[in-house]
Design a protein around this motif. Structure first.
Motif, PDB file in Angstrom:
ATOM      1  N   GLU A   7       1.345  15.436  35.776  1.00  0.00           N
ATOM      2  CA  GLU A   7       1.067  14.074  36.279  1.00  0.00           C
ATOM      3  C   GLU A   7       0.661  14.115  37.754  1.00  0.00           C
ATOM      4  OE1 GLU A   7       3.528  14.846  34.341  1.00  0.00           O
ATOM      5  OE2 GLU A   7       3.098  13.604  32.602  1.00  0.00           O
TER       6      GLU A   7
ATOM      7  N   GLU B  47      14.720  25.990  33.531  1.00  0.00           N
ATOM      8  CA  GLU B  47      15.716  25.409  32.627  1.00  0.00           C
ATOM      9  C   GLU B  47      17.085  25.994  32.929  1.00  0.00           C
ATOM     10  OE1 GLU B  47      15.376  23.101  30.388  1.00  0.00           O
ATOM     11  OE2 GLU B  47      13.222  22.978  29.960  1.00  0.00           O
TER      12      GLU B  47
ATOM     13  N   GLN C  42      13.325  18.705  19.571  1.00  0.00           N
ATOM     14  CA  GLN C  42      12.254  17.777  19.968  1.00  0.00           C
ATOM     15  C   GLN C  42      10.942  18.547  19.971  1.00  0.00           C
ATOM     16  OE1 GLN C  42      12.676  15.143  23.530  1.00  0.00           O
ATOM     17  NE2 GLN C  42      11.042  16.398  24.342  1.00  0.00           N
TER      18      GLN C  42
ATOM     19  N   THR D 146       6.301  14.599  22.321  1.00  0.00           N
ATOM     20  CA  THR D 146       6.677  13.309  22.901  1.00  0.00           C
ATOM     21  C   THR D 146       5.432  12.548  23.363  1.00  0.00           C
ATOM     22  OG1 THR D 146       7.270  14.740  24.767  1.00  0.00           O
ATOM     23  CG2 THR D 146       9.050  13.561  23.719  1.00  0.00           C
TER      24      THR D 146
ATOM     25  N   SER E  59       4.382  21.776  22.792  1.00  0.00           N
ATOM     26  CA  SER E  59       4.491  23.111  23.390  1.00  0.00           C
ATOM     27  C   SER E  59       4.669  24.215  22.350  1.00  0.00           C
ATOM     28  CB  SER E  59       5.690  23.141  24.330  1.00  0.00           C
ATOM     29  OG  SER E  59       6.875  23.245  23.572  1.00  0.00           O
TER      30      SER E  59
HETATM   31  C1  PR8 Z   1       5.810  15.708  29.446  1.00  0.00           C
HETATM   32  N1  PR8 Z   1       3.789  15.104  30.591  1.00  0.00           N
HETATM   33  O1  PR8 Z   1       5.930  16.630  30.217  1.00  0.00           O
HETATM   34  P1  PR8 Z   1       7.928  16.325  28.059  1.00  0.00           P
HETATM   35  N2  PR8 Z   1      10.369  25.005  26.455  1.00  0.00           N
HETATM   36  C2  PR8 Z   1       9.568  24.709  25.415  1.00  0.00           C
HETATM   37  N3  PR8 Z   1       9.085  23.486  25.181  1.00  0.00           N
HETATM   38  C3  PR8 Z   1       9.418  22.489  26.018  1.00  0.00           C
HETATM   39  C4  PR8 Z   1      10.262  22.717  27.126  1.00  0.00           C
HETATM   40  C5  PR8 Z   1      10.741  24.050  27.341  1.00  0.00           C
HETATM   41  N4  PR8 Z   1      11.518  24.363  28.380  1.00  0.00           N
HETATM   42  N5  PR8 Z   1      10.418  21.531  27.790  1.00  0.00           N
HETATM   43  C6  PR8 Z   1       9.703  20.615  27.106  1.00  0.00           C
HETATM   44  N6  PR8 Z   1       9.096  21.175  26.030  1.00  0.00           N
HETATM   45  C7  PR8 Z   1       4.686  14.722  29.530  1.00  0.00           C
HETATM   46  C8  PR8 Z   1       3.833  14.720  28.312  1.00  0.00           C
HETATM   47  C9  PR8 Z   1       2.584  15.666  30.068  1.00  0.00           C
HETATM   48  C10 PR8 Z   1       2.752  15.696  28.598  1.00  0.00           C
HETATM   49  C11 PR8 Z   1       8.212  20.523  25.053  1.00  0.00           C
HETATM   50  O2  PR8 Z   1       6.637  15.458  28.417  1.00  0.00           O
HETATM   51  O3  PR8 Z   1       8.737  16.672  29.242  1.00  0.00           O
HETATM   52  C12 PR8 Z   1       8.932  19.469  24.222  1.00  0.00           C
HETATM   53  O4  PR8 Z   1       8.569  19.612  22.869  1.00  0.00           O
HETATM   54  O5  PR8 Z   1       8.608  15.514  26.988  1.00  0.00           O
HETATM   55  C13 PR8 Z   1       8.395  18.166  24.782  1.00  0.00           C
HETATM   56  O6  PR8 Z   1       8.344  17.181  23.794  1.00  0.00           O
HETATM   57  C14 PR8 Z   1       6.990  18.556  25.265  1.00  0.00           C
HETATM   58  O7  PR8 Z   1       7.148  19.889  25.738  1.00  0.00           O
HETATM   59  C15 PR8 Z   1       6.451  17.664  26.373  1.00  0.00           C
HETATM   60  O8  PR8 Z   1       7.328  17.652  27.474  1.00  0.00           O
END
Ligand code: PR8
Length: 468
Positions: free
Chosen positions: A103, A134, A216, A219, A253
């Motif tokens: 963003e 994390e 999850q 999103t 992801s």
């Molecule tokens: C956004 N901005 O960032 P979000 N390892 C693997 N997958 C992950 C992890 C991780 N550490 N953290 C999050 N995800 C918004 C939307 C741009 C795009 C995956 O959204 O923070 C999760 O599946 O929800 C999550 O739903 C997705 O990334 C988007 O991250």
């Protein structure tokens, strides 16, 4: 599958998906087979996105001043940001963040791009690596510190209605992708305390994993005008008045790959939906010295017919026992195995094995029909895999109408439990603490009666689970 975690770690190694021995916690190496699966998944996703969105590529580093601009957003990410502080031996004048999401890298540029309503909508996406320090237990593909496959879509609109439409568009794209991959999901609106930092609301997709916990997997966030106000993304409307733009972003992801592995794998190993399988068909010639040429002439021809028809096909001519080859390709999850021996050729047959059902079928061989038989079988496999995993998620979702059954059900059966809830934050947080579970979110439903926890009037159907 009892010990899912162990199974998952083993399969990543055995099926040559990734090597997680890289000497930084939370970071792994994609191996050629895994990389191919990843690429095929991205192709399927990008085909869907490309209908209305354009691909872009922004820098990985974000100046501290930009990252810090949106207060709620930065608060949500401050504990997870990696910083670059030096260029060679010199301290940098301004620290640079490795993007945890984009963003604050994109929106200052959007501010320059948007002038009038004619510049809207903007609909772009990128597939990049993002970094999140994390603190929860890291797991390959599931919770990583370098997210190598971060596909993020960002859109800018003139009106809130158009932003709402884009939220629905994002949901539809992810539904289609997950259906194609046979990944089961439940969609809910995240509670206030768990929405994306800076967003108006978050819609999330959750899959029930084989151990009963939810993951999850994607999103979709309606950002309202929060970021437009922070980054000054305004446009001049027809009356020459300045208006703030409305924004949406959505992302998924590496977890999608974890999800498809988890959804379909079994004791025999990986099971890949045809759309992502590096090989959709593996041909095993059964060779004896005296008739080697006859068999190989036949299988070479078959291989080229299938390849010409766009079916990802490979022939395994290695000097190994057929049984060993069967075991190996089953473990790697190839949807269809074709065996051809001298007797089959004499009888005008080939043997077709399905990885999903384990069914073995002798089919009459005809060069004119073989392509359509294989294509139909691949389609049927896709459909059956999807039906099976959707049924699994349905069977593991329980509605309860007594409070004591919330914890009992989750502890005994895992999965998702739903019940009537008042929607109050205080009450929700108490539920999470009392039962050591997470509120995933709410779904629109006609709800009658009272909140199971506080006895106030219920107006939500709430979903809870143990989460990854
Ligand atoms: C956004 N901005 O960032 P979000 N390892 C693997 N997958 C992950 C992890 C991780 N550490 N953290 C999050 N995800 C918004 C939307 C741009 C795009 C995956 O959204 O923070 C999760 O599946 O929800 C999550 O739903 C997705 O990334 C988007 O991250």
């Amino acid at each position: 599958m009892k010990k899912f975690n162990e199974w998952f770690h083993n399969i990543l190694e055995e099926a040559e998906i990734i090597d997680s021995r890289y000497p930084i916690k939370g970071m792994s190496v994609w191996l050629p087979r895994g990389f191919q699966i990843r690429k095929n998944m991205l192709n399927a996703l990008e085909d869907l996105l490309n209908e209305e969105h354009e691909e872009v590529l922004f820098p990985m580093l974000i100046p501290q001043s930009e990252l810090a601009k949106e207060a709620i957003h930065v608060k949500g990410f401050e504990e997870e940001v990696y910083w670059v502080t030096k260029g060679g031996l010199r301290d940098l004048n301004e620290q640079l963040a490795l993007r945890p999401t984009s963003e604050t890298s994109m929106y200052p540029m959007f501010s320059l791009w948007v002038r009038s309503h004619m510049d809207l909508p903007i609909k772009v996406y990128q597939t990049v690596n993002t970094f999140r320090y994390e603190t929860k237990h890291t797991r390959p593909l599931i919770r990583v510190r370098e997210i190598t496959t971060f596909n993020e879509t960002h859109t800018v609109h003139a009106t809130p209605e158009e932003a709402e439409e884009e939220v629905q568009k994002g949901i539809e794209i992810y539904k289609t992708l997950f259906d194609e991959l046979g990944i089961p999901y439940t969609i809910s609106k995240r509670p206030e305390w768990d929405k994306f930092p800076g967003s108006k609301y978050t819609m999330a997709f959750d899959m029930i994993m084989p151990d009963g916990k939810t993951l999850q997997i994607g999103t979709v966030h309606n950002l309202g005008t929060t970021f437009a106000k922070t980054f000054d993304i305004t446009y001049e409307d027809e009356n020459s008045e300045h208006q703030y733009a409305h924004q949406v972003c959505y992302g998924l992801s590496d977890r999608v790959i974890a999800a498809l592995i988890a959804a379909h794998g079994d004791e025999k190993g990986l099971q890949l939906p045809p759309i992502v399988a590096p090989e959709q068909v593996i041909i095993i010639p059964i060779i004896f010295k005296e008739n080697q040429d006859v068999v190989l002439n036949f299988t070479d021809k078959l291989e080229s017919i299938l390849k010409d028809a766009g079916i990802r096909t490979k022939q395994d001519k290695r000097d190994l026992r057929p049984g060993k080859k069967y075991y190996e390709w089953e473990n790697r999850g190839v949807p269809i195995r074709i065996e051809v021996g001298p007797r089959d050729i004499e009888n005008g047959n080939i043997v077709l094995n399905r990885r999903d059902t384990g069914d073995k079928e002798f089919i009459e061989y005809n060069e004119d029909t073989i392509v359509s038989i294989i294509k139909d079988t691949l389609d049927d496999i896709t459909q059956k895999m999807q039906e099976k995993s959707t049924q699994w998620q349905k069977d593991k979702t329980y509605h309860v109408d007594k409070l004591e059954n919330v914890g009992k059900t989750i502890n005994k059966k895992g999965g998702i439990v739903t019940f009537n809830w008042c929607g109050n934050t205080e009450c929700g947080k108490q539920i999470e603490e009392e039962f050591n579970i997470d509120i995933l979110g709410t779904q629109p439903a006609e709800v009658e009666g009272n909140c199971l926890h506080c006895d106030n009037k219920a107006n939500h159907k709430v979903l809870v689970s143990k989460t990854y």
